[in-house]
Design a protein around this motif. Structure first.
Motif, mmCIF file in Angstrom:
data_model
loop_
_atom_site.group_PDB
_atom_site.id
_atom_site.type_symbol
_atom_site.label_atom_id
_atom_site.label_comp_id
_atom_site.label_asym_id
_atom_site.label_seq_id
_atom_site.Cartn_x
_atom_site.Cartn_y
_atom_site.Cartn_z
ATOM 1 N N GLY A 91 0.853 -1.190 0.000
ATOM 2 C CA GLY A 91 0.000 0.000 0.000
ATOM 3 C C GLY A 91 0.883 1.232 0.000
ATOM 4 N N ASN A 92 0.462 2.252 0.725
ATOM 5 C CA ASN A 92 1.229 3.502 0.756
ATOM 6 C C ASN A 92 2.627 3.299 1.322
ATOM 7 N N LEU A 93 2.679 2.736 2.529
ATOM 8 C CA LEU A 93 3.968 2.568 3.192
ATOM 9 C C LEU A 93 4.827 1.523 2.481
ATOM 10 N N GLY A 94 4.204 0.394 2.148
ATOM 11 C CA GLY A 94 4.941 -0.683 1.478
ATOM 12 C C GLY A 94 5.559 -0.220 0.168
ATOM 13 N N PHE A 114 4.184 -9.050 -1.520
ATOM 14 C CA PHE A 114 2.889 -9.732 -1.610
ATOM 15 C C PHE A 114 1.794 -8.744 -1.240
ATOM 16 N N ASP A 115 0.647 -8.910 -1.871
ATOM 17 C CA ASP A 115 -0.502 -8.085 -1.511
ATOM 18 C C ASP A 115 -1.770 -8.891 -1.775
ATOM 19 N N ARG A 116 -2.823 -8.467 -1.099
ATOM 20 C CA ARG A 116 -4.102 -9.136 -1.256
ATOM 21 C C ARG A 116 -4.776 -8.694 -2.551
ATOM 22 N N LYS A 118 -5.443 -7.425 -6.277
ATOM 23 C CA LYS A 118 -4.978 -7.916 -7.580
ATOM 24 C C LYS A 118 -4.226 -6.809 -8.344
ATOM 25 N N ARG A 119 -4.609 -5.555 -8.028
ATOM 26 C CA ARG A 119 -3.992 -4.462 -8.787
ATOM 27 C C ARG A 119 -2.474 -4.474 -8.584
ATOM 28 N N THR A 120 -1.783 -4.185 -9.648
ATOM 29 C CA THR A 120 -0.326 -4.139 -9.517
ATOM 30 C C THR A 120 0.016 -2.779 -8.927
ATOM 31 N N THR A 149 3.662 -4.526 6.246
ATOM 32 C CA THR A 149 3.022 -3.210 6.063
ATOM 33 C C THR A 149 1.570 -3.410 5.619
ATOM 34 N N VAL A 150 0.923 -4.363 6.255
ATOM 35 C CA VAL A 150 -0.510 -4.612 5.999
ATOM 36 C C VAL A 150 -1.326 -3.879 7.064
ATOM 37 N N PRO A 151 -2.654 -3.781 6.916
ATOM 38 C CA PRO A 151 -3.455 -3.218 8.007
ATOM 39 C C PRO A 151 -3.300 -4.074 9.269
ATOM 40 N N ASN A 172 7.904 -5.186 11.977
ATOM 41 C CA ASN A 172 6.465 -4.937 11.996
ATOM 42 C C ASN A 172 6.161 -3.448 12.031
ATOM 43 N N PHE A 173 5.651 -2.931 10.926
ATOM 44 C CA PHE A 173 5.280 -1.516 10.864
ATOM 45 C C PHE A 173 3.831 -1.299 11.304
ATOM 46 N N THR A 174 3.093 -2.386 11.516
ATOM 47 C CA THR A 174 1.684 -2.212 11.887
ATOM 48 C C THR A 174 1.584 -1.959 13.391
ATOM 49 N N HIS A 188 9.325 -3.815 16.317
ATOM 50 C CA HIS A 188 8.156 -2.987 16.054
ATOM 51 C C HIS A 188 8.645 -1.591 15.701
ATOM 52 N N ILE A 189 8.165 -1.079 14.610
ATOM 53 C CA ILE A 189 8.528 0.296 14.254
ATOM 54 C C ILE A 189 7.244 1.118 14.251
ATOM 55 N N ASP A 190 7.146 1.980 15.228
ATOM 56 C CA ASP A 190 5.933 2.765 15.373
ATOM 57 C C ASP A 190 6.304 4.245 15.454
HETATM 58 P P1 NAD Z 1 -2.511 0.903 2.951
HETATM 59 O O1 NAD Z 1 -3.959 0.631 3.175
HETATM 60 O O2 NAD Z 1 -2.113 1.917 1.955
HETATM 61 O O3 NAD Z 1 -1.799 -0.469 2.535
HETATM 62 C C1 NAD Z 1 -2.087 -1.717 3.063
HETATM 63 C C2 NAD Z 1 -1.889 -2.744 1.968
HETATM 64 O O4 NAD Z 1 -2.035 -4.039 2.534
HETATM 65 C C3 NAD Z 1 -2.901 -2.627 0.825
HETATM 66 O O5 NAD Z 1 -2.232 -2.614 -0.418
HETATM 67 C C4 NAD Z 1 -3.780 -3.867 0.987
HETATM 68 O O6 NAD Z 1 -4.268 -4.366 -0.262
HETATM 69 C C5 NAD Z 1 -2.809 -4.837 1.648
HETATM 70 N N1 NAD Z 1 -3.466 -5.894 2.420
HETATM 71 C C6 NAD Z 1 -4.558 -5.815 3.223
HETATM 72 N N2 NAD Z 1 -4.826 -6.997 3.781
HETATM 73 C C7 NAD Z 1 -3.893 -7.871 3.318
HETATM 74 C C8 NAD Z 1 -3.639 -9.237 3.518
HETATM 75 N N3 NAD Z 1 -4.413 -9.992 4.312
HETATM 76 N N4 NAD Z 1 -2.583 -9.795 2.891
HETATM 77 C C9 NAD Z 1 -1.795 -9.047 2.070
HETATM 78 N N5 NAD Z 1 -1.989 -7.746 1.825
HETATM 79 C C10 NAD Z 1 -3.016 -7.148 2.448
HETATM 80 O O7 NAD Z 1 -1.896 1.213 4.378
HETATM 81 P P2 NAD Z 1 -0.506 1.976 4.741
HETATM 82 O O8 NAD Z 1 -0.757 3.400 4.958
HETATM 83 O O9 NAD Z 1 0.538 1.560 3.755
HETATM 84 O O10 NAD Z 1 -0.167 1.322 6.140
HETATM 85 C C11 NAD Z 1 0.182 -0.049 6.237
HETATM 86 C C12 NAD Z 1 0.421 -0.432 7.704
HETATM 87 O O11 NAD Z 1 1.493 0.326 8.204
HETATM 88 C C13 NAD Z 1 -0.772 -0.126 8.621
HETATM 89 O O12 NAD Z 1 -0.846 -1.138 9.584
HETATM 90 C C14 NAD Z 1 -0.429 1.206 9.243
HETATM 91 O O13 NAD Z 1 -1.021 1.368 10.506
HETATM 92 C C15 NAD Z 1 1.064 1.079 9.331
HETATM 93 N N6 NAD Z 1 1.771 2.343 9.283
HETATM 94 C C16 NAD Z 1 2.812 2.431 10.035
HETATM 95 C C17 NAD Z 1 3.567 3.556 10.075
HETATM 96 C C18 NAD Z 1 4.727 3.559 10.959
HETATM 97 O O14 NAD Z 1 5.416 4.523 11.092
HETATM 98 N N7 NAD Z 1 4.995 2.463 11.603
HETATM 99 C C19 NAD Z 1 3.281 4.641 9.279
HETATM 100 C C20 NAD Z 1 2.211 4.529 8.454
HETATM 101 C C21 NAD Z 1 1.465 3.351 8.460
#
Ligand code: NAD
Length: 209
Positions: A91-94, A114-116, A118-120, A149-151, A172-174, A188-190
């Motif tokens: 997603g955004n962070l990944g 890896f991502d859930r 389908k969009r590239t 970097t998943v939800p 783990n960024f989540t 853990h990176i928060d």
């Molecule tokens: P995002 O929604 O842009 O991206 C999440 C991605 O994960 C999406 O592309 C989604 O399709 C994919 N996804 C969802 N469920 C999945 C699964 N079961 N298997 C594989 N892929 C899956 O979110 P984001 O802004 O990139 O944030 C991602 C994570 O990082 C979140 O948990 C957020 O809280 C965390 N985050 C952390 C920091 C930090 O500093 N640690 C900063 C921003 C975000």
């Protein structure tokens, strides 16, 4: 590594390494702890203590031997061996992490994602394949480090699957706090925690006291 280096010291190694490598590339043969201290923003007493663990004992008026330090860091950080990393959640962070891909250090590389969805994902780094999360077990192929970097809600399930595949470490960024076995290392990176503790130090430990 024969001698155990304290964790706080080990954390500073990549910082030192990057600076020493730059010095070496500029043709410098020695460096003082003051120069190092100014560059990496670590006080010189800490640097001297850290370096004593490396067996690098600087000489008064001479400083440290750049060649020796560089070799030490290369050996210790295993700069010659590339650690392959898988990233889960493009997603955004990944996407940002994939595009960055640790270009400043040459020993860590995201080799697959890896991502859930389908969009590239639109990444600048076209060399990294992005697979469906369903293919995790099939494609991981011995990669031992993963970035999450998943939800948050998806984090534990993905971690369990990674562990079943034999993963050794997870960054783990989540915000999810994950349950993992003792033999798997997790970081853990928060950002919000980092910022909070930074502000606490800023308020309670003013500089130069
Ligand atoms: P995002 O929604 O842009 O991206 C999440 C991605 O994960 C999406 O592309 C989604 O399709 C994919 N996804 C969802 N469920 C999945 C699964 N079961 N298997 C594989 N892929 C899956 O979110 P984001 O802004 O990139 O944030 C991602 C994570 O990082 C979140 O948990 C957020 O809280 C965390 N985050 C952390 C920091 C930090 O500093 N640690 C900063 C921003 C975000």
């Amino acid at each position: 590594m024969e001698k155990k280096i304290p964790q706080a010291t080990a954390k500073r190694l990549p910082l030192y390494y990057r600076f020493i490598l730059n010095l070496h590339n500029q043709g410098k043969t020695r460096v003082s702890s003051k120069e190092l201290s100014d560059a990496v923003k670590v006080d010189s007493a800490t640097i001297r203590r850290d370096f004593s663990y490396f067996g690098a004992l600087g000489k008064k008026g001479y400083g440290y031997n750049v060649e020796y330090l560089l070799q030490f860091f290369k050996d210790t950080l295993e700069q010659d061996a590339i650690t392959e990393v898988a990233l889960i959640g493009v997603g955004n962070l990944g996407t940002a992490l994939i595009n960055y891909n640790f270009s400043q250090s040459n020993n860590t590389k995201i080799v697959m994602a890896f991502d859930r969805s389908k969009r590239t994902a639109k990444t600048e780094n076209g060399n990294i394949p992005i697979y469906s999360i369903e293919q995790l077990e099939e494609k991981l192929n011995g990669v031992e480090v993963a970035i999450l970097t998943v939800p948050a809600a998806a984090a534990q399930d993905i971690a369990d699957r990674l562990i079943d595949c034999g993963i050794k470490g997870i960054v783990n960024f989540t915000p999810a706090r994950l349950t993992i076995p003792d033999d798997v290392r997790i970081h853990h990176i928060d950002l919000s925690v980092e910022l909070q503790s930074f502000i606490y130090f800023l308020k309670n430990y003013p500089m130069n006291e």
